[in-house]
Motif scaffolding. Structure first.
Motif, PDB file in Angstrom:
ATOM      1  N   ASP A 196       0.848  -1.185   0.000  1.00  0.00           N
ATOM      2  CA  ASP A 196       0.000   0.000   0.000  1.00  0.00           C
ATOM      3  C   ASP A 196       0.891   1.246   0.000  1.00  0.00           C
ATOM      4  O   ASP A 196       1.591   1.528   0.973  1.00  0.00           O
ATOM      5  CB  ASP A 196      -0.894  -0.009   1.240  1.00  0.00           C
ATOM      6  CG  ASP A 196      -1.898   1.135   1.248  1.00  0.00           C
ATOM      7  OD1 ASP A 196      -1.841   1.981   0.338  1.00  0.00           O
ATOM      8  OD2 ASP A 196      -2.739   1.170   2.163  1.00  0.00           O
ATOM      9  N   THR A 197       0.865   1.978  -1.098  1.00  0.00           N
ATOM     10  CA  THR A 197       1.669   3.208  -1.216  1.00  0.00           C
ATOM     11  C   THR A 197       0.785   4.444  -1.158  1.00  0.00           C
ATOM     12  O   THR A 197       1.189   5.529  -1.587  1.00  0.00           O
ATOM     13  CB  THR A 197       2.468   3.193  -2.529  1.00  0.00           C
ATOM     14  OG1 THR A 197       1.550   3.037  -3.638  1.00  0.00           O
ATOM     15  CG2 THR A 197       3.465   2.040  -2.547  1.00  0.00           C
ATOM     16  N   SER A 198      -0.424   4.297  -0.609  1.00  0.00           N
ATOM     17  CA  SER A 198      -1.349   5.428  -0.533  1.00  0.00           C
ATOM     18  C   SER A 198      -0.922   6.456   0.495  1.00  0.00           C
ATOM     19  O   SER A 198      -1.401   7.594   0.479  1.00  0.00           O
ATOM     20  CB  SER A 198      -2.760   4.925  -0.191  1.00  0.00           C
ATOM     21  OG  SER A 198      -3.185   3.936  -1.088  1.00  0.00           O
ATOM     22  N   GLY A 199      -0.040   6.072   1.395  1.00  0.00           N
ATOM     23  CA  GLY A 199       0.412   7.002   2.416  1.00  0.00           C
ATOM     24  C   GLY A 199      -0.441   6.914   3.664  1.00  0.00           C
ATOM     25  O   GLY A 199      -1.258   5.998   3.824  1.00  0.00           O
ATOM     26  N   PRO A 200      -0.299   7.873   4.597  1.00  0.00           N
ATOM     27  CA  PRO A 200      -1.079   7.857   5.833  1.00  0.00           C
ATOM     28  C   PRO A 200      -2.573   7.832   5.552  1.00  0.00           C
ATOM     29  O   PRO A 200      -3.048   8.399   4.573  1.00  0.00           O
ATOM     30  CB  PRO A 200      -0.664   9.160   6.532  1.00  0.00           C
ATOM     31  CG  PRO A 200       0.673   9.494   5.948  1.00  0.00           C
ATOM     32  CD  PRO A 200       0.641   8.996   4.527  1.00  0.00           C
ATOM     33  N   GLN A 201      -3.315   7.170   6.429  1.00  0.00           N
ATOM     34  CA  GLN A 201      -4.756   7.054   6.223  1.00  0.00           C
ATOM     35  C   GLN A 201      -5.437   8.417   6.190  1.00  0.00           C
ATOM     36  O   GLN A 201      -6.453   8.601   5.514  1.00  0.00           O
ATOM     37  CB  GLN A 201      -5.374   6.206   7.339  1.00  0.00           C
ATOM     38  CG  GLN A 201      -4.934   4.755   7.335  1.00  0.00           C
ATOM     39  CD  GLN A 201      -5.709   3.921   8.330  1.00  0.00           C
ATOM     40  OE1 GLN A 201      -6.916   4.051   8.462  1.00  0.00           O
ATOM     41  NE2 GLN A 201      -4.993   3.063   9.037  1.00  0.00           N
ATOM     42  N   SER A 202      -4.870   9.399   6.889  1.00  0.00           N
ATOM     43  CA  SER A 202      -5.483  10.722   6.914  1.00  0.00           C
ATOM     44  C   SER A 202      -5.489  11.385   5.543  1.00  0.00           C
ATOM     45  O   SER A 202      -6.239  12.327   5.309  1.00  0.00           O
ATOM     46  CB  SER A 202      -4.733  11.609   7.918  1.00  0.00           C
ATOM     47  OG  SER A 202      -3.346  11.669   7.596  1.00  0.00           O
TER      48      SER A 202
END
Length: 435
Positions: A196-202
């Motif tokens: 998962d390279t989407s980054g922080p959930q925020s």
């Protein structure tokens, strides 16, 4: 006397017209009184019978009595096994159930079982045959401690339910980085997983309260990379004399004290700093992990730096569970004093074996972590250690000139790799230089 009369039944029906067979079970006579198992099964059958209309209070009382008798029998059997395993001082001839040699201790129920790779090796029939054959040839023993699982290619591995906490570890070794991770077993040699390279959930969580009939927000974007790698082999060996190979205590010392510990130490280093190509995938070398370093001119002590890095991990919505650091950095934190000369961290100096904790985080100290840096994160959330096999121990006399020198070789190996599927769950800390 008939079976019914032996169990106290009367012919015909009771005075109130009730069939006595509905009150008490009929046990088969097998040369004597019914066994506890037969009584238990009969009562279970009546409890499960939806049409039972006998005296339920009496049936429940009998069920409690049988359960108590079975528990008493189990306790007696456990005490008997424990007594047989005990060796009184000066006993020249221990009984067959007693511990005869290292690696033969019983478990909590009194049954002998291998706890470590060394004990599995000592108890193996292959070692017995190897010795009987004059210690010629070779053999191997595998001790698997990882849970069962399967790696499938072309898709993301199925994520099993993760149990919070730290997996128990050999008490002879300190807490290892590997014990912080989710651990699964691979059935193949190629490992494919989605990172998962989407980054922080925020950054992608757009969930919101919406009015009735209004458009709902869309979360995202989500980005994933398909990672394909292979399981890596970690191995080493030591020489041992034929005479030492006959001594179980020495064998266990070699296997636990040298071979197994060496594999665990190298595994920890690979989990942290492996290059991901010729080595395992290290967390610190994985793109996308967070970083925290005090700003220019900021001389926060290491204790404060860890606390601020924890906040960064919490803001990414991946709550940290542990921090890994070099023993020198942990020493600086434990010995940090305020202006009055009081230690800021209350260390349990009377119990060196007590778990280390800081700001609610489990602390793992290892020389595999470079001094001046630390790794903080939600380890079980962010990475999985996939293992192809447990520790495999191999012994042989076929090595170069060792045959003529009456020397054998013991080799230990394991195959594993790390899937860092959520890099945003980790934060690399760089401490400020001490003034």
């Amino acid at each position: 006397m008939s079976t019914r009369r032996a169990l106290g039944y009367r012919k015909g029906r009771a005075a109130n017209g009730e069939d006595p067979r509905k009150r008490y079970p009929i046990y088969p006579i097998k040369g004597g009184a019914p066994t506890l198992i037969e009584q238990r099964d009969a009562i279970v059958a009546q409890l499960q019978d939806p049409n039972f209309d006998g005296d339920m209070d009496d049936l429940l009382r009998r069920a409690d009595e049988i359960a108590a008798q079975i528990e008493q029998a189990n306790q007696r059997d456990a005490r008997l096994r424990a007594l047989q395993a005990a060796i009184p001082p000066g006993d020249p001839q221990p009984t067959p159930g007693q511990r005869q040699q290292p690696g033969m201790q019983p478990d909590d129920q009194g049954n002998p079982h291998p706890v470590t790779a060394a004990e599995a090796f000592i108890r193996s029939q292959a070692l017995e045959m190897f010795r009987a054959n004059g210690k010629r040839g070779q053999f191997s023993i595998e001790h698997r401690a990882a849970p069962a699982g399967t790696v499938t290619t072309g898709t993301q591995p199925q994520q099993n339910t993760r149990v919070p906490g730290i997996i128990p570890q050999n008490p002879d070794l300190p807490l290892l980085v590997a014990n912080l991770l989710d651990r699964q077993t691979s059935d193949g040699t190629t490992l494919e997983y989605m990172r998962d390279t989407s980054g922080p959930q925020s950054s992608w969580n757009n969930a919101a309260v919406v009015a009735e009939g209004a458009d709902k927000p869309k979360s995202g974007p989500f980005t994933f990379d398909l990672i394909t790698t292979t399981l890596k082999t970690v191995a080493h060996w030591v020489p041992i004399t034929r005479q030492a190979a006959d001594d179980n205590a020495q064998l266990m010392g070699y296997i636990n004290g040298r071979l197994t510990y060496g594999l665990e130490y190298k595994l920890d280093r690979e989990i942290l700093t492996g290059n991901g190509t010729t080595q395992m995938q290290g967390i610190l070398t994985t793109p996308g992990i967070g970083t925290y370093q005090p700003g220019s001119g900021n001389t926060d002590p290491k204790l404060i730096t860890v606390r601020k890095a924890k906040t960064q991990g919490e803001l990414a919505l991946y709550p940290p569970t542990a921090v890994v650091m070099n023993p020198m950095d942990w020493q600086d934190i434990e010995l940090d004093e305020d202006a009055n000369g009081q230690f800021r961290v209350i260390a349990n100096v009377t119990d060196p074996g007590a778990p280390l904790r800081l700001w609610g985080l489990v602390v793992v100290t290892t020389v595999a972590m470079t001094a001046g840096t630390a790794l903080l994160g939600g380890f079980r959330t962010g990475a999985t250690l996939w293992e192809r096999q447990g520790v495999t121990i191999l012994m042989t006399d076929s090595h170069a000139d060792y045959f003529t020198a009456n020397t054998l070789v013991i080799l230990a190996e394991r195959r594993a790799n790390v899937a860092v599927h959520t890099p945003a769950a980790f934060v690399k800390i760089t401490f400020a230089a001490l003034p």
